[in-house]
Scaffold this active site. Structure first.
Site, PDB file in Angstrom:
ATOM      1  N   PRO A 132      40.897  36.087  37.584  1.00  8.64           N
ATOM      2  CA  PRO A 132      40.958  36.008  36.120  1.00  8.64           C
ATOM      3  C   PRO A 132      42.270  36.603  35.615  1.00  8.64           C
ATOM      4  O   PRO A 132      42.603  37.735  35.957  1.00  8.64           O
ATOM      5  CB  PRO A 132      39.767  36.856  35.683  1.00  8.64           C
ATOM      6  CG  PRO A 132      39.519  37.802  36.817  1.00  8.64           C
ATOM      7  CD  PRO A 132      39.918  37.071  38.058  1.00  8.64           C
ATOM      8  N   THR A 182      44.514  36.954  32.001  1.00  8.81           N
ATOM      9  CA  THR A 182      44.833  36.766  30.590  1.00  8.81           C
ATOM     10  C   THR A 182      46.288  36.337  30.478  1.00  8.81           C
ATOM     11  O   THR A 182      47.182  37.041  30.948  1.00  8.81           O
ATOM     12  CB  THR A 182      44.617  38.101  29.845  1.00  8.81           C
ATOM     13  OG1 THR A 182      43.229  38.410  29.925  1.00  8.81           O
ATOM     14  CG2 THR A 182      45.044  38.026  28.394  1.00  8.81           C
ATOM     15  N   HIS A 221      32.826  40.819  33.004  1.00 11.41           N
ATOM     16  CA  HIS A 221      34.012  41.657  33.248  1.00 11.41           C
ATOM     17  C   HIS A 221      33.592  43.127  33.145  1.00 11.41           C
ATOM     18  O   HIS A 221      33.490  43.683  32.055  1.00 11.41           O
ATOM     19  CB  HIS A 221      35.088  41.327  32.217  1.00 11.41           C
ATOM     20  CG  HIS A 221      36.449  41.872  32.554  1.00 11.41           C
ATOM     21  ND1 HIS A 221      36.668  42.814  33.535  1.00 11.41           N
ATOM     22  CD2 HIS A 221      37.680  41.575  32.042  1.00 11.41           C
ATOM     23  CE1 HIS A 221      37.964  43.084  33.590  1.00 11.41           C
ATOM     24  NE2 HIS A 221      38.596  42.345  32.702  1.00 11.41           N
ATOM     25  N   TYR A 231      37.433  47.959  30.394  1.00 15.14           N
ATOM     26  CA  TYR A 231      36.906  47.291  29.203  1.00 15.14           C
ATOM     27  C   TYR A 231      35.474  47.772  28.971  1.00 15.14           C
ATOM     28  O   TYR A 231      34.995  48.676  29.662  1.00 15.14           O
ATOM     29  CB  TYR A 231      37.068  45.775  29.341  1.00 15.14           C
ATOM     30  CG  TYR A 231      38.541  45.404  29.334  1.00 15.14           C
ATOM     31  CD1 TYR A 231      39.298  45.541  28.173  1.00 15.14           C
ATOM     32  CD2 TYR A 231      39.183  45.000  30.499  1.00 15.14           C
ATOM     33  CE1 TYR A 231      40.666  45.255  28.163  1.00 15.14           C
ATOM     34  CE2 TYR A 231      40.553  44.715  30.499  1.00 15.14           C
ATOM     35  CZ  TYR A 231      41.287  44.849  29.330  1.00 15.14           C
ATOM     36  OH  TYR A 231      42.637  44.596  29.307  1.00 15.14           O
ATOM     37  N   ARG A 284      32.385  41.736  38.000  1.00 20.18           N
ATOM     38  CA  ARG A 284      33.646  42.289  38.527  1.00 20.18           C
ATOM     39  C   ARG A 284      33.727  43.779  38.248  1.00 20.18           C
ATOM     40  O   ARG A 284      33.448  44.227  37.123  1.00 20.18           O
ATOM     41  CB  ARG A 284      34.835  41.587  37.875  1.00 20.18           C
ATOM     42  CG  ARG A 284      36.148  41.965  38.542  1.00 20.18           C
ATOM     43  CD  ARG A 284      37.324  41.176  38.010  1.00 20.18           C
ATOM     44  NE  ARG A 284      38.199  40.797  39.106  1.00 20.18           N
ATOM     45  CZ  ARG A 284      39.525  40.795  39.045  1.00 20.18           C
ATOM     46  NH1 ARG A 284      40.149  41.112  37.929  1.00 20.18           N
ATOM     47  NH2 ARG A 284      40.252  40.463  40.085  1.00 20.18           N
ATOM     48  N   GLY A 291      45.455  37.052  42.415  1.00 17.77           N
ATOM     49  CA  GLY A 291      45.842  37.030  41.014  1.00 17.77           C
ATOM     50  C   GLY A 291      47.277  36.578  40.882  1.00 17.77           C
ATOM     51  O   GLY A 291      47.566  35.377  40.772  1.00 17.77           O
ATOM     52  N   ARG A 292      48.205  37.534  40.958  1.00 17.79           N
ATOM     53  CA  ARG A 292      49.615  37.220  40.719  1.00 17.79           C
ATOM     54  C   ARG A 292      50.151  36.067  41.555  1.00 17.79           C
ATOM     55  O   ARG A 292      50.921  35.246  41.020  1.00 17.79           O
ATOM     56  CB  ARG A 292      50.454  38.493  40.875  1.00 17.79           C
ATOM     57  CG  ARG A 292      50.237  39.456  39.705  1.00 17.79           C
ATOM     58  CD  ARG A 292      50.661  40.876  40.002  1.00 17.79           C
ATOM     59  NE  ARG A 292      49.762  41.530  40.937  1.00 17.79           N
ATOM     60  CZ  ARG A 292      49.811  42.821  41.241  1.00 17.79           C
ATOM     61  NH1 ARG A 292      50.737  43.590  40.689  1.00 17.79           N
ATOM     62  NH2 ARG A 292      48.940  43.347  42.082  1.00 17.79           N
TER      63      ARG A 292
HETATM   64  C1  LIG Z   1      48.943  38.629  33.861  1.00 17.93           C
HETATM   65  C2  LIG Z   1      47.671  39.239  34.346  1.00 17.93           C
HETATM   66  C3  LIG Z   1      46.529  39.126  33.559  1.00 17.93           C
HETATM   67  C4  LIG Z   1      45.308  39.653  34.016  1.00 17.93           C
HETATM   68  N1  LIG Z   1      44.177  39.461  33.263  1.00 17.93           N
HETATM   69  C5  LIG Z   1      42.967  39.811  33.769  1.00 17.93           C
HETATM   70  C6  LIG Z   1      41.764  39.446  33.111  1.00 17.93           C
HETATM   71  O1  LIG Z   1      41.751  38.774  32.069  1.00 17.93           O
HETATM   72  N2  LIG Z   1      40.592  39.837  33.676  1.00 17.93           N
HETATM   73  C7  LIG Z   1      40.548  40.565  34.840  1.00 17.93           C
HETATM   74  O2  LIG Z   1      39.460  40.904  35.320  1.00 17.93           O
HETATM   75  N3  LIG Z   1      41.684  40.903  35.496  1.00 17.93           N
HETATM   76  C8  LIG Z   1      42.879  40.512  35.007  1.00 17.93           C
HETATM   77  N4  LIG Z   1      44.015  40.778  35.721  1.00 17.93           N
HETATM   78  C9  LIG Z   1      43.919  41.377  37.056  1.00 17.93           C
HETATM   79  C10 LIG Z   1      43.939  40.273  38.129  1.00 17.93           C
HETATM   80  O3  LIG Z   1      42.765  39.472  38.073  1.00 17.93           O
HETATM   81  C11 LIG Z   1      44.010  40.883  39.537  1.00 17.93           C
HETATM   82  O4  LIG Z   1      42.932  41.742  39.696  1.00 17.93           O
HETATM   83  C12 LIG Z   1      45.315  41.661  39.746  1.00 17.93           C
HETATM   84  O5  LIG Z   1      46.429  40.859  39.432  1.00 17.93           O
HETATM   85  C13 LIG Z   1      45.425  42.132  41.212  1.00 17.93           C
HETATM   86  O6  LIG Z   1      45.367  41.034  42.084  1.00 17.93           O
HETATM   87  P1  LIG Z   1      46.719  40.493  42.789  1.00 17.93           P
HETATM   88  O7  LIG Z   1      47.283  41.650  43.554  1.00 17.93           O
HETATM   89  O8  LIG Z   1      46.285  39.353  43.678  1.00 17.93           O
HETATM   90  O9  LIG Z   1      47.637  40.072  41.696  1.00 17.93           O
HETATM   91  C14 LIG Z   1      45.251  40.305  35.266  1.00 17.93           C
HETATM   92  C15 LIG Z   1      46.424  40.445  36.016  1.00 17.93           C
HETATM   93  C16 LIG Z   1      47.609  39.906  35.585  1.00 17.93           C
HETATM   94  C17 LIG Z   1      48.832  40.019  36.450  1.00 17.93           C
END
Ligand SMILES: Cc1cc2nc3c(=O)[nH]c(=O)nc-3n(C[C@H](O)[C@H](O)[C@H](O)COP(=O)(O)O)c2cc1C
Length: 379
Positions: free
Chosen positions: A28, A30, A182, A187, A236, A327-328
């Site tokens: 997820p 945002t 979430h 949050y 989550r 995520g990223r």
């Molecule tokens: C731009 C951005 C927006 C994010 N928005 C959310 C979100 O809306 N809900 C959520 O649970 N986590 C959010 N996260 C966290 C990501 O889901 C993820 O947990 C985090 O990037 C770590 O995973 P990664 O190392 O694979 O990037 C966001 C992360 C990024 C970079």
């Protein structure tokens, strides 16, 4: 789900009617790409998720469940008919491309700002403790100090629980395959769970049993509403995370307890941010996916934070987790599944400005697909 030592490209059954084509989950994220000043999903977002439809499962960006839940400029919502109609375009496009998609149910609680709530001028939480450091962003997207929230009354807690169930029903109407509550990243649900943000003295504060009550009531309300069975409801959690000013010294006891309490519902999955690459509070020993897998009595676990292809393969094949969430890497690699399957290098990470500050397709839907680059070179 019986132990299956298969890796990232293996299929996975969420329930008898929902088979994922691989074990790669798009996390997820945002991205604030609704048309400026609105909370309505648009064609750009449909294109974004459709580009990523080869993921075994997509989890949408946090999606605000009520007026009171709102707190991020240009992020989407799911509580009015116009939200449902707009999300339908996203889900039908993803489904036409063979994808599966859950909506993430989001209430910002104390991470919101009063400018989003001009009629009341207040934000709400478990208690009156503001996020201790950093800045909020107001309805204009400007950085401003965090504000002290007002604790929800018992009556408002009941209404808010129902808001989650209503939003889950609307998600079903909008064509989603399921919903994720979430409960991470500081949050509202997390604000109830942790001692750093919950100092209530009623039945929603104090003991672990009391602090998990809000989450349990949300889970039970969604299941009782019946739009989705329990097998389409995920949760989550981020036991180690510092995001949103979080972190409590008893998290190593609390979160396995939460997993154990959730284990009796037959949920779709528990989604655990256990990695250290997204900010760690360090106030107690790390809680790992394996800890949560055991407490969740072997139910489905999605692992997240900082995973690479190789680490994810290892975790899946060890049986410690069932699905791997990225995520990223999904920001700049719409075809992450293809790249992993063919051992191709990833596109460079998107710049931080692309996360939320850019508007339109730039830094959102303009990342190259390896298949297309390959085809071009072959011609
Ligand atoms: C731009 C951005 C927006 C994010 N928005 C959310 C979100 O809306 N809900 C959520 O649970 N986590 C959010 N996260 C966290 C990501 O889901 C993820 O947990 C985090 O990037 C770590 O995973 P990664 O190392 O694979 O990037 C966001 C992360 C990024 C970079």
């Amino acid at each position: 789900m019986p132990y299956d030592p298969a890796g990232l490209q293996a299929k996975f059954l969420i329930d008898d009617d929902l088979e994922l084509s691989n074990r790669i989950v798009m996390g997820p994220m945002t991205r604030a790409r609704c048309d400026p000043g609105t909370d309505i999903p648009n064609d750009l977002m449909a294109q974004h998720y459709t580009q990523r439809a080869t993921a075994g499962l997509i989890i949408t960006e946090g999606t605000q469940i009520s007026e009171q839940a709102i707190g991020w400029k240009d992020a989407p919502s799911i509580f009015r008919q116009e939200h449902v109609d707009a999300w339908k375009k996203v889900t039908s496009s993803v489904h036409e491309s063979g994808g599966k998609i859950f909506l993430q149910l989001w209430h910002l609680g104390r991470q919101s700002h009063s400018s989003f709530h001009p009629s009341t001028g207040e934000i709400v939480s478990a208690s009156d403790l503001p996020v201790p450091s950093g800045t909020a962003r107001d309805a204009n997207g400007e950085h401003v100090p965090y504000e002290a929230p007002r604790p929800l009354t018992l009556e408002e807690i009941r209404t808010t629980v129902q808001d989650y169930a209503n939003a889950a029903r609307k998600s079903k109407e909008a064509g989603f395959d399921g919903v994720e509550i979430h409960g991470a990243n500081g949050y509202l649900v997390d604000q109830f769970l942790q001692t750093c943000s919950n100092v209530r003295t009623d039945e929603y504060g104090g003991s672990m049993e009391n602090r998990v009550r809000f989450l349990i009531e949300i889970v039970e309300a969604i299941i009782a509403d019946g739009a989705f069975p329990a097998s389409r409801v995920g949760v989550r959690l981020s036991p180690n995370g510092a995001y949103g000013g979080m972190g409590s010294s008893d998290n190593d006891k609390l979160f396995p307890y939460v997993a154990e309490r959730l284990s009796k519902y037959g949920l779709a999955y528990l989604h655990i941010m256990d990695g250290v690459g997204f900010g760690v509070h360090g106030l107690c020993p790390l809680v790992t996916c394996m800890d949560m897998k055991m407490a969740f009595k072997g139910g489905t676990i999605i692992a997240n934070v900082g995973l690479t292809k190789d680490v994810a393969e290892g975790m899946l094949r060890s049986g410690a987790v069932d699905l791997a969430c990225f995520g990223r890497p999904y920001i700049s690699n719409p075809d992450l599944v293809y790249r992993f399957a063919n051992d191709l290098p990833l596109n460079p990470d998107a710049p931080y400005e692309a996360w939320w500050h850019m508007k339109g397709a730039e830094g959102y839907n303009d990342f190259p697909f390896a298949e297309l680059v390959d085809e071009k070179e072959a011609n």
